[in-house]
Design a protein around this motif. Structure first.
Motif, PDB file in Angstrom:
ATOM      1  N   SER A   1      -2.661  -1.184  -8.242  1.00 32.16           N
ATOM      2  CA  SER A   1      -3.904  -0.364  -8.881  1.00 32.16           C
ATOM      3  C   SER A   1      -3.801   0.904  -8.383  1.00 32.16           C
ATOM      4  O   SER A   1      -2.874   1.666  -7.562  1.00 32.16           O
ATOM      5  N   MET A   2      -4.481   1.926  -9.067  1.00 27.30           N
ATOM      6  CA  MET A   2      -4.828   3.238  -8.602  1.00 27.30           C
ATOM      7  C   MET A   2      -6.044   3.474  -7.622  1.00 27.30           C
ATOM      8  O   MET A   2      -7.059   3.048  -8.347  1.00 27.30           O
ATOM      9  N   HIS A   3      -6.145   4.069  -6.580  1.00 21.99           N
ATOM     10  CA  HIS A   3      -7.087   4.245  -5.842  1.00 21.99           C
ATOM     11  C   HIS A   3      -7.498   5.731  -5.411  1.00 21.99           C
ATOM     12  O   HIS A   3      -6.488   6.595  -5.554  1.00 21.99           O
ATOM     13  N   GLU A   4      -8.708   6.188  -5.393  1.00 19.29           N
ATOM     14  CA  GLU A   4      -9.278   7.404  -4.961  1.00 19.29           C
ATOM     15  C   GLU A   4      -9.709   7.183  -3.729  1.00 19.29           C
ATOM     16  O   GLU A   4     -10.011   6.027  -3.241  1.00 19.29           O
ATOM     17  N   THR A   5      -9.838   8.057  -2.800  1.00 13.32           N
ATOM     18  CA  THR A   5     -10.368   8.152  -1.489  1.00 13.32           C
ATOM     19  C   THR A   5     -11.531   9.153  -1.495  1.00 13.32           C
ATOM     20  O   THR A   5     -11.468  10.358  -1.748  1.00 13.32           O
ATOM     21  N   LYS A   6     -12.718   8.584  -1.311  1.00 12.63           N
ATOM     22  CA  LYS A   6     -13.864   9.400  -1.158  1.00 12.63           C
ATOM     23  C   LYS A   6     -14.762   9.008   0.006  1.00 12.63           C
ATOM     24  O   LYS A   6     -15.120   7.533   0.317  1.00 12.63           O
ATOM     25  N   ASN A   7     -14.910  10.178   0.838  1.00 13.11           N
ATOM     26  CA  ASN A   7     -15.556  10.037   2.004  1.00 13.11           C
ATOM     27  C   ASN A   7     -14.749   8.705   3.087  1.00 13.11           C
ATOM     28  O   ASN A   7     -15.656   7.862   3.596  1.00 13.11           O
TER      29      ASN A   7
ATOM     30  N   LEU B   1      -1.347   4.837  -4.910  1.00 13.13           N
ATOM     31  CA  LEU B   1      -1.136   3.715  -5.624  1.00 13.13           C
ATOM     32  C   LEU B   1      -1.335   2.643  -4.522  1.00 13.13           C
ATOM     33  O   LEU B   1      -0.952   2.709  -3.443  1.00 13.13           O
ATOM     34  N   MET B   2      -1.844   1.648  -5.034  1.00 10.26           N
ATOM     35  CA  MET B   2      -2.032   0.599  -4.011  1.00 10.26           C
ATOM     36  C   MET B   2      -1.334  -0.755  -4.428  1.00 10.26           C
ATOM     37  O   MET B   2      -1.578  -1.280  -5.574  1.00 10.26           O
ATOM     38  N   PHE B   3      -0.436  -1.256  -3.721  1.00  9.32           N
ATOM     39  CA  PHE B   3       0.268  -2.459  -4.002  1.00  9.32           C
ATOM     40  C   PHE B   3      -0.259  -3.676  -3.261  1.00  9.32           C
ATOM     41  O   PHE B   3      -0.228  -3.558  -2.006  1.00  9.32           O
ATOM     42  N   MET B   4      -0.920  -4.788  -3.936  1.00 10.74           N
ATOM     43  CA  MET B   4      -1.458  -5.905  -3.082  1.00 10.74           C
ATOM     44  C   MET B   4      -0.452  -6.975  -3.226  1.00 10.74           C
ATOM     45  O   MET B   4       0.427  -7.340  -4.238  1.00 10.74           O
ATOM     46  N   LYS B   5      -0.636  -7.980  -2.423  1.00  9.79           N
ATOM     47  CA  LYS B   5       0.025  -9.356  -2.481  1.00  9.79           C
ATOM     48  C   LYS B   5       1.458  -9.084  -2.606  1.00  9.79           C
ATOM     49  O   LYS B   5       2.199  -9.515  -3.487  1.00  9.79           O
ATOM     50  N   LEU B   6       2.152  -8.303  -1.672  1.00  7.51           N
ATOM     51  CA  LEU B   6       3.700  -7.986  -1.994  1.00  7.51           C
ATOM     52  C   LEU B   6       4.358  -9.298  -1.812  1.00  7.51           C
ATOM     53  O   LEU B   6       4.343 -10.279  -1.169  1.00  7.51           O
TER      54      LEU B   6
END
Ligand code: CU
Length: 151
Positions: free
Chosen positions: A76-82, A108-113
């Motif tokens: 997924s695509m993540h942004e970082t806010k605060n 980018l966030m890779f889960m459950k590799l």
């Protein structure tokens, strides 16, 4: 100048103008994307982050709409806010600008590799865009704390 000559002149001018505009827009209304600086810090558990820069030298903006990889079925695509990560549906790649995925910001966030890549490995990803063709890139796996200078 009689009326007929004036009209012919105006018509020629209009045709020339139309040709110029057409030539201009067809060359300039598409995104021209290039990916640089891609990497993945070596993951310490079953998730991983990915960073890269997408540069757009074209005359139209585009959007990164999804990312796929053999490493994970859940990218997924993540942004970082605060300091908190939040999932987003897409990232803009502005015309004549760039999309920066970097530490402390968008990523980018890779889960459950499916496996745990080690430093020196390469993780292949496909970047899917709204307009431009899919771009395939290999993310070299770097040490966990790797943080390159901005290009
Ligand atoms: Cu995240």
């Amino acid at each position: 100048m009689n009326r007929r000559t004036a009209l012919a002149g105006a018509a020629a001018l209009a045709t020339g103008l139309a040709l110029t505009l057409t030539g201009c827009s067809s060359a300039n209304d598409e995104p021209e994307l290039k990916v640089t600086g891609a990497f993945m810090p070596q993951p310490v558990d079953d998730m991983a982050a990915g960073f890269l820069v997408v540069k757009n030298s074209g005359g139209a903006s585009d959007r990164l709409t999804s990312v796929t990889s053999p490493l994970s079925d859940d990218v997924s695509m993540h942004e970082t806010k605060n300091g908190a990560m939040r999932m987003v549906k897409s990232f803009e790649v502005p015309a004549g600008g760039r999309l920066d995925l970097e530490r402390g910001g968008n990523h980018l966030m890779f889960m459950k590799l499916k496996e745990q890549p080690k430093q020196g490995d390469k993780v292949s990803v496909e970047l899917h865009f709204e307009k431009a063709d899919t771009i395939k890139v290999d993310l070299p796996v770097k040490e966990t704390t790797y943080n390159p200078k901005k290009q």
